[in-house]
Design an enzyme around this catalytic site. Structure first.
Site, PDB file in Angstrom:
ATOM      1  CB  CYS A   1      -0.872  -0.014   1.250  1.00 48.98           C
ATOM      2  SG  CYS A   1      -2.120  -1.292   1.202  1.00 48.98           S
TER       3      CYS A   1
ATOM      4  CB  ALA B   1       0.338   6.318  -2.777  1.00 51.44           C
ATOM      5  N   PRO B   2       2.229   7.793  -0.556  1.00 52.85           N
ATOM      6  CG  PRO B   2       3.009   9.806   0.352  1.00 52.85           C
ATOM      7  CD  PRO B   2       2.208   8.579   0.688  1.00 52.85           C
TER       8      PRO B   2
ATOM      9  CG  ASP C   1      -8.048  -4.498  -3.825  1.00 53.87           C
ATOM     10  OD1 ASP C   1      -7.182  -4.581  -2.928  1.00 53.87           O
ATOM     11  OD2 ASP C   1      -9.205  -4.932  -3.697  1.00 53.87           O
TER      12      ASP C   1
ATOM     13  CG  ASP D   1       2.403   2.109   5.767  1.00 54.92           C
ATOM     14  OD1 ASP D   1       1.852   2.092   6.881  1.00 54.92           O
ATOM     15  OD2 ASP D   1       2.920   3.133   5.282  1.00 54.92           O
TER      16      ASP D   1
ATOM     17  CB  CYS E   1       0.261   6.104  11.121  1.00 55.43           C
ATOM     18  SG  CYS E   1      -0.950   6.434   9.857  1.00 55.43           S
TER      19      CYS E   1
END
Ligand SMILES: C[S@@+](CC[C@H](N)C(=O)[O-])C[C@H]1O[C@@H](n2cnc3c(N)ncnc32)[C@H](O)[C@@H]1O
Length: 439
Positions: A251, A253-254, A300, A319, A372
């Site tokens: 996952c 980006a960025p 996806d 992430d 996070c």
């Protein structure tokens, strides 16, 4: 002057109406504006950061809340209150601007109301605040449900979590070790008058004493450094990619972690997957700047058949999309828009992604799960559930980092994984768990 405020109202209205995040709305509205950007950002971030308090005050001042179609007027009022309490703009200028903005919004009828409400706040501030003082939104400047969750999960850390979450975040950069050492870069910064100090856990990070625009960083355009919080820098350091290894950033980006993985091991074979096309473009921009490359897929990550050739990976970072409750200070609109139901939805997405991405890991290979978030259901409970259904998975320690983190006193080793809490002048909140697939 009022142009900046007018744009700030537009941005805030979209955020209040839940039409996208603050950063997305800001990038839409301020793309071509250089002048006044600072004021627009200060007003938008400030109103979001203090929203729980400002909202409580504003509602107590209004006889009835504004209708949905007048959310722009509410944004104007919140902005007025924010300036009165947290900025040095003279009171009379704040009132004058707020009234003028009603006219710019083509809502002359609201000028008197707006003026009266702000004037009353100035006149009766002490009494008004004394009446509201017992409300949790005023004490914590945080939505009630979030305080409850933090209290439930982290009672001993509650005060420090709230304090760090309400503070301005420090600017942290990652020095590109493939180009320059951290020590040399720190000297280059100092030559430009930029004072920094080393991150205590990450080996590549520097905190700047004062945040600055990135173009002022030495050799930024040539990829010498990137903006990335210290806690996020740990992902690549934990995974330690090696030349020739097949690595997946699921996952991506960025592309903060994608870039870091390649800086540490430019000869690894890296695949990055991202769901959103416009966000994938950000990975491309970042890698171009760093002079690095990866195989990029807009897909996806859980739909393996759409992007995976069936060749397993040695190392994987997942992430996962999450509640971002560890980084509210960088995304204060979370205080407005995040709802308890979002957490349940995110937990289901994470669970599905984790189970699918696990299939791409080589026997003997590693998957680093990270968020996070400070919510146990997204972190340790997620991993506990995963381990129960995946007998081929084993937890591994986060190499040298656990000892360093424990010394710094801002980590909690959990039965499943490692939780970092946000700290005032230090890193953001983050969670990591390293899993290995049995050979
Ligand atoms: C926490 S961010 C990743 C941050 C990134 N790793 C970095 O360090 O810069 C999560 C990203 O996952 C993306 N995402 C969400 N669901 C996804 C899915 N099913 N497949 C791939 N990417 C997804 C989001 O668009 C978002 O860009």
């Amino acid at each position: 002057m009022s142009t900046s405020r007018f744009i700030a109202i537009k941005v805030l209205t979209q955020v209040l109406q839940q039409n996208g995040s603050l950063s997305t709305q800001l990038s839409k509205q301020v793309k071509h504006l250089d002048e006044g950007q600072g004021l627009i950002k200060e007003l938008c971030f400030g109103v979001c950061r203090f929203y729980p308090q400002l909202n409580t005050i504003a509602l107590s001042l209004l006889q009835k809340p504004f209708e949905e179609k007048d959310t722009d007027l509410y944004a104007n009022l919140l902005m007025g209150l924010y300036q009165l309490d947290h900025m040095s703009t003279p009171d009379h200028a704040v009132l004058h601007e707020a009234v003028e903005l009603c006219r710019e919004l083509d809502k002359e009828w609201a000028t008197k109301l707006t003026n009266a409400v702000l004037r009353r706040y100035l006149r009766e501030k002490e009494d008004i605040l004394a009446n509201l003082v017992s409300q949790p939104s005023m004490t914590y400047n945080m939505p009630k449900w979030l305080v409850k969750r933090f209290q439930k999960y982290w009672p001993e850390h509650l005060d420090s979590i709230i304090e760090a979450t309400n503070a301005h975040p420090p600017m942290c950069i990652r020095v590109n070790s493939a180009q320059v050492s951290r020590e040399t870069y720190q000297h280059q910064l100092l030559e430009k008058g930029i004072v920094s100090h080393e991150t205590s856990i990450s080996e590549s990070g520097l905190y700047l004493d004062t945040p600055i625009a990135v173009h002022l960083l030495p050799e930024f355009a040539a990829g010498a450094s990137s903006v990335q919080d210290e806690s996020a820098q740990l992902a690549a350091e934990i995974l330690q990619p090696a030349p020739g290894e097949k690595v997946l950033d699921a996952c991506a980006a960025p592309g903060g972690k994608t870039g870091h993985l390649l800086e540490l091991a430019p000869e690894c074979v890296l695949t990055a997957v991202e769901l959103e096309a416009w966000r994938l473009a950000r990975i491309e921009e970042n890698l171009d700047r760093l002079g690095l490359s990866a195989e990029l897929h807009c897909a996806d990550a859980g739909a393996l058949e759409t992007w995976w050739d069936g060749q397993p990976f040695d190392k994987v970072i997942l992430d996962a999309p999450c509640s971002a409750t560890g980084v509210i200070r960088r995304n204060p609109d979370i205080k407005i828009n995040r709802k308890p139901a979002d957490i349940e939805e995110l937990v289901a997405i994470q669970k599905q992604l984790l189970a699918k991405i696990w299939q791409t890991v080589k026997p003997g290979g590693y998957l680093l799960y990270g968020t996070c978030s400070l919510m146990q259901e997204e972190n340790e409970q997620q991993i506990a559930g995963f381990l129960e259904c995946h007998q081929d998975a084993e937890m591994r320690p986060l190499n040298h980092l656990n000892a360093t983190l424990a010394l710094a006193g801002n980590l909690t080793e959990r039965p499943y994984g490692t939780q970092l809490f946000p700290t005032i002048h230090g890193h953001d909140g983050f969670y990591y768990c390293l899993l290995q697939k049995r050979a």
